[in-house]
Design a protein around this motif. Sequence first.
Motif, PDB file in Angstrom:
ATOM      1  N   SER A  80       0.852  -1.183   0.094  1.00 12.58           N
ATOM      2  CA  SER A  80       0.024   0.059  -0.010  1.00 12.58           C
ATOM      3  C   SER A  80       0.682   1.161   0.026  1.00 12.58           C
ATOM      4  O   SER A  80       0.735   2.218  -0.737  1.00 12.58           O
ATOM      5  CB  SER A  80      -1.027  -0.137   1.257  1.00 12.58           C
ATOM      6  N   THR A  83       2.361   1.829  -3.429  1.00 13.26           N
ATOM      7  CA  THR A  83       1.330   2.204  -4.411  1.00 13.26           C
ATOM      8  C   THR A  83       1.227   3.594  -4.131  1.00 13.26           C
ATOM      9  O   THR A  83       0.858   4.451  -5.273  1.00 13.26           O
ATOM     10  CB  THR A  83       0.027   1.337  -4.368  1.00 13.26           C
ATOM     11  N   ALA A  84       0.947   4.058  -2.984  1.00  9.60           N
ATOM     12  CA  ALA A  84       0.703   5.480  -2.763  1.00  9.60           C
ATOM     13  C   ALA A  84       1.859   6.435  -2.945  1.00  9.60           C
ATOM     14  O   ALA A  84       1.673   7.443  -3.529  1.00  9.60           O
ATOM     15  CB  ALA A  84       0.435   5.683  -1.097  1.00  9.60           C
ATOM     16  N   LYS A  94      -4.772   6.150  -7.209  1.00  9.76           N
ATOM     17  CA  LYS A  94      -4.430   5.002  -7.041  1.00  9.76           C
ATOM     18  C   LYS A  94      -5.389   3.925  -7.759  1.00  9.76           C
ATOM     19  O   LYS A  94      -4.783   2.754  -8.115  1.00  9.76           O
ATOM     20  CB  LYS A  94      -4.289   4.797  -5.428  1.00  9.76           C
ATOM     21  N   ARG A 235      -6.159   0.086   2.970  1.00 13.94           N
ATOM     22  CA  ARG A 235      -5.853   0.594   1.708  1.00 13.94           C
ATOM     23  C   ARG A 235      -4.296   1.593   1.829  1.00 13.94           C
ATOM     24  O   ARG A 235      -3.552   1.645   1.161  1.00 13.94           O
ATOM     25  CB  ARG A 235      -6.969   1.453   1.189  1.00 13.94           C
ATOM     26  N   ASP A 236      -4.648   2.313   2.915  1.00 14.66           N
ATOM     27  CA  ASP A 236      -3.289   3.411   3.291  1.00 14.66           C
ATOM     28  C   ASP A 236      -2.967   3.205   4.781  1.00 14.66           C
ATOM     29  O   ASP A 236      -3.419   3.978   5.528  1.00 14.66           O
ATOM     30  CB  ASP A 236      -3.854   4.680   2.828  1.00 14.66           C
TER      31      ASP A 236
END
Length: 316
Positions: A80, A83-84, A94, A235-236
């Motif tokens: 995560s 990706t961020a 994203k 997710r984050d």
Amino acid sequence: MAQHIAQKLRLTSALLGTVTRKDLAAAFRTVNPKTAFDLGRADKWLQGRAQPREHSVYDDWAKLLGLEQQGAWIADCDLSGFTAAIAARHNIDKAELERRVGAQFETSSGHDERSFAFTLAGTYACYSRAWSPYHRDQLIKGILSVEAGPGLHGLTATYRETLPTGQLVLGGPVTPAKRALYVHLKEAGGDAQFFISLFPQSQPGSVLGGYMCGTAIIGPEAQPSTTRILIVRLRDPAPGATSRGGYLQLDQSISGDLASLGMSIEHPEQIDRQLTRFLVGGSDGGVHQVPPAEFRAILDVFDRHWLTHSSAGQNP
């Protein structure tokens, strides 16, 4: 230890628009003509069967993506966070980046299953009832990381708990089936094993739920145990969140813990009641264990019967 290398390479490929491994290798050569990234090994890296050992590959990778972080960060960070970081650096949403990966991977492989496998990969917070008699009525949190590997359903998982005795780390295969999702975890360098049986994943895969079976790790006696488990996708995650885990205090809520991991939930009190009902549901209070004395009483009966008949057979 490097983690999620296959997914990170696919994200990089989707971001750069490279269609083949040859294109990706060529992109690495633009930042370093003598890069250690080569086609032969890249095939294994993208299938999750190996990972780059040369630190220079990660350094070239950081330059290729124009990141402020060093190459070592790419190797060590969770999926995560990676990706961020690349989404922010290249000003791309994203969700759009992940969509590109799914579309590219499905086209290149020709299999919906592989695209499905990528959607399951990620980092999750796991909540279940504690098995240890010293922590009765408490919840325990673990961190589960799922990574795509070789094969149509090539998924591997790593599960971590922070216990008073130290870190417990188990790993093993994830097997999607038509009516269930199975995870079989074994302790690295130890003999602990957990088996998790879950409802099959549904899109977008925000949460998984089912049962976890194993043996209590901290306790005076070995007790085969099973408990309901909730596995929430992060997710984050907040920085350092994935290293946290262990027993929750009796007055500590799941929604509050998720907030500390970077997930803000609306109506937390209502959600807590709903999650608690799930985790403690059933007549067993959410966790079931066989009392050792109860089993030993049965063992005594059958052992005596076995020994008696064995003696009779030897001395007719």
